[in-house]
Design an enzyme around this catalytic site. Sequence first.
Site, PDB file in Angstrom:
ATOM      1  N   SER A  14       0.811  -1.230   0.000  1.00 34.85           N
ATOM      2  CA  SER A  14       0.000   0.000   0.000  1.00 34.85           C
ATOM      3  C   SER A  14       0.843   1.279   0.000  1.00 34.85           C
ATOM      4  O   SER A  14       1.884   1.361   0.672  1.00 34.85           O
ATOM      5  CB  SER A  14      -0.906   0.003   1.228  1.00 34.85           C
ATOM      6  OG  SER A  14      -1.552   1.265   1.307  1.00 34.85           O
ATOM      7  N   SER A  16      -0.531   4.087   1.044  1.00 33.93           N
ATOM      8  CA  SER A  16      -1.165   4.969   2.029  1.00 33.93           C
ATOM      9  C   SER A  16      -0.265   5.315   3.225  1.00 33.93           C
ATOM     10  O   SER A  16      -0.277   6.469   3.673  1.00 33.93           O
ATOM     11  CB  SER A  16      -2.482   4.349   2.528  1.00 33.93           C
ATOM     12  OG  SER A  16      -3.381   4.245   1.452  1.00 33.93           O
ATOM     13  N   THR A  62      -9.568  -1.802   3.382  1.00 31.86           N
ATOM     14  CA  THR A  62      -9.407  -2.037   1.953  1.00 31.86           C
ATOM     15  C   THR A  62      -9.784  -3.474   1.613  1.00 31.86           C
ATOM     16  O   THR A  62     -10.283  -4.213   2.467  1.00 31.86           O
ATOM     17  CB  THR A  62      -7.970  -1.635   1.508  1.00 31.86           C
ATOM     18  OG1 THR A  62      -7.892  -1.722   0.090  1.00 31.86           O
ATOM     19  CG2 THR A  62      -6.899  -2.527   2.128  1.00 31.86           C
ATOM     20  N   LYS A  66     -14.125  -4.229   2.695  1.00 29.07           N
ATOM     21  CA  LYS A  66     -14.869  -2.970   2.684  1.00 29.07           C
ATOM     22  C   LYS A  66     -16.385  -3.166   2.822  1.00 29.07           C
ATOM     23  O   LYS A  66     -17.080  -2.304   3.354  1.00 29.07           O
ATOM     24  CB  LYS A  66     -14.563  -2.188   1.392  1.00 29.07           C
ATOM     25  CG  LYS A  66     -13.181  -1.565   1.419  1.00 29.07           C
ATOM     26  CD  LYS A  66     -12.711  -1.136   0.041  1.00 29.07           C
ATOM     27  CE  LYS A  66     -13.249   0.194  -0.362  1.00 29.07           C
ATOM     28  NZ  LYS A  66     -12.538   0.708  -1.569  1.00 29.07           N
ATOM     29  N   ASN A  87     -14.609   2.588   3.747  1.00 29.39           N
ATOM     30  CA  ASN A  87     -13.148   2.576   3.593  1.00 29.39           C
ATOM     31  C   ASN A  87     -12.446   3.328   4.714  1.00 29.39           C
ATOM     32  O   ASN A  87     -11.219   3.355   4.776  1.00 29.39           O
ATOM     33  CB  ASN A  87     -12.714   3.122   2.219  1.00 29.39           C
ATOM     34  CG  ASN A  87     -12.812   4.632   2.133  1.00 29.39           C
ATOM     35  OD1 ASN A  87     -13.493   5.278   2.926  1.00 29.39           O
ATOM     36  ND2 ASN A  87     -12.142   5.213   1.153  1.00 29.39           N
ATOM     37  N   ASP A 102     -14.597   7.390  -1.005  1.00 32.52           N
ATOM     38  CA  ASP A 102     -14.289   7.114  -2.425  1.00 32.52           C
ATOM     39  C   ASP A 102     -14.993   8.091  -3.373  1.00 32.52           C
ATOM     40  O   ASP A 102     -14.410   8.496  -4.385  1.00 32.52           O
ATOM     41  CB  ASP A 102     -14.654   5.675  -2.795  1.00 32.52           C
ATOM     42  CG  ASP A 102     -13.610   4.677  -2.308  1.00 32.52           C
ATOM     43  OD1 ASP A 102     -12.495   5.108  -1.943  1.00 32.52           O
ATOM     44  OD2 ASP A 102     -13.911   3.468  -2.291  1.00 32.52           O
ATOM     45  N   ALA A 129     -18.028  -4.366 -10.522  1.00 30.32           N
ATOM     46  CA  ALA A 129     -19.312  -4.195  -9.822  1.00 30.32           C
ATOM     47  C   ALA A 129     -19.117  -4.297  -8.318  1.00 30.32           C
ATOM     48  O   ALA A 129     -20.023  -4.689  -7.590  1.00 30.32           O
ATOM     49  CB  ALA A 129     -20.318  -5.241 -10.313  1.00 30.32           C
ATOM     50  N   GLY A 130     -17.924  -3.952  -7.839  1.00 30.39           N
ATOM     51  CA  GLY A 130     -17.650  -3.969  -6.406  1.00 30.39           C
ATOM     52  C   GLY A 130     -17.938  -2.601  -5.785  1.00 30.39           C
ATOM     53  O   GLY A 130     -18.643  -1.762  -6.365  1.00 30.39           O
ATOM     54  N   ALA A 132     -16.020   0.044  -5.292  1.00 27.91           N
ATOM     55  CA  ALA A 132     -15.530   1.227  -6.013  1.00 27.91           C
ATOM     56  C   ALA A 132     -16.432   1.530  -7.211  1.00 27.91           C
ATOM     57  O   ALA A 132     -16.753   2.696  -7.491  1.00 27.91           O
ATOM     58  CB  ALA A 132     -14.094   1.006  -6.467  1.00 27.91           C
ATOM     59  N   GLY A 236      -5.296   6.392 -11.072  1.00 27.94           N
ATOM     60  CA  GLY A 236      -5.767   5.941  -9.763  1.00 27.94           C
ATOM     61  C   GLY A 236      -5.041   6.591  -8.590  1.00 27.94           C
ATOM     62  O   GLY A 236      -5.601   6.725  -7.504  1.00 27.94           O
TER      63      GLY A 236
END
Length: 269
Positions: A14, A16, A62, A66, A87, A102, A129-130, A132, A236
């Site tokens: 990650s 982050s 994450t 989520k 998230n 998000d 289709a999740g 996000a 992204g």
Amino acid sequence: MSQVWLIGRPVAHSLSPAMHNAAFAKLGLPHRYDTKETADDQLAATLDRMRRDDAVLGANVTIPHKEAVLRLLDDVDDEARRIGAVNTIVSRGSRLVGYNTDIYGFERALEAISVGFPFANNRILILGAGGAARACALSLLAHGNEVEIANRDPVRAEALARSMEVDGRRPRVVAWPKGSEPGDAVVNATPLGLKGEEALEDVQLPRWVIDLVPTAEETPLVKRAKATDNVTVVDGLSMLLHQAARSFELWTGVPAPIEVMRAALPRDV
Ligand code: NDP
């Protein structure tokens, strides 16, 4: 020293921690952001540890937790409930409150490109289709766009489309676009690109390409889009930066030093 956790699996890669720790240091805040690799069967226990430990300010959540985390929280904000995914968690005493940053990150990343946000009256294909994909679809429908969803598992795409209606509009499910021409924009809301795959192989690129996959190296889709005339790209990493800034503000209550966070990313966005 207070802590903020990143709960997911895998989390070692990650980007982050670098952003948040740079921001805490810049503002002289005594906080530390650390990854917590968490298997499915450890999620409830990890949240219980957060509840009991006063030194934990909150967390990011994450893949793959989520959606599952929603039912383990004490309270969930309306936007996160609409998206069906969390998230960001803020610890308030012994209560854990869920948020989703998000949509905020997606909209700020679109605003940052030259054409500006909102898009309106465009036909926009979302791959995935999740959680996000759901956040992006809600935002794009609310701004007056026609939204198409293509997912590897079409049943999941149908379920997403059925569950969502904004101002009388719903997403339309379409087949994976191999060999076809997407409309005005495409949003890659799958992990395709993480391992060097091209999410839109054999497809002519539309005017806008929005790739949510946040990677240290540009994804093949971002590379191809940047090399194609008249295509505007949203990377992204840009969404990652803006959703992180909003999470930072939820934990600390102070404005995020966004340029410090941006500088902690591995590339310019
Ligand atoms: P989810 O796990 O909720 O959904 C993943 C989606 O990707 C599903 O639709 C899944 O399809 C699809 N998918 C997974 N593997 C493949 C594959 N090999 N081929 C085709 N489709 C695949 O994840 P999220 O929605 O949370 O995240 C999706 C992507 O967006 C991730 O890459 C994540 O890193 C990125 N993201 C980026 C953010 C940022 O700030 N830049 C913020 C949030 C997410 P199926 O239903 O068939 O399993």
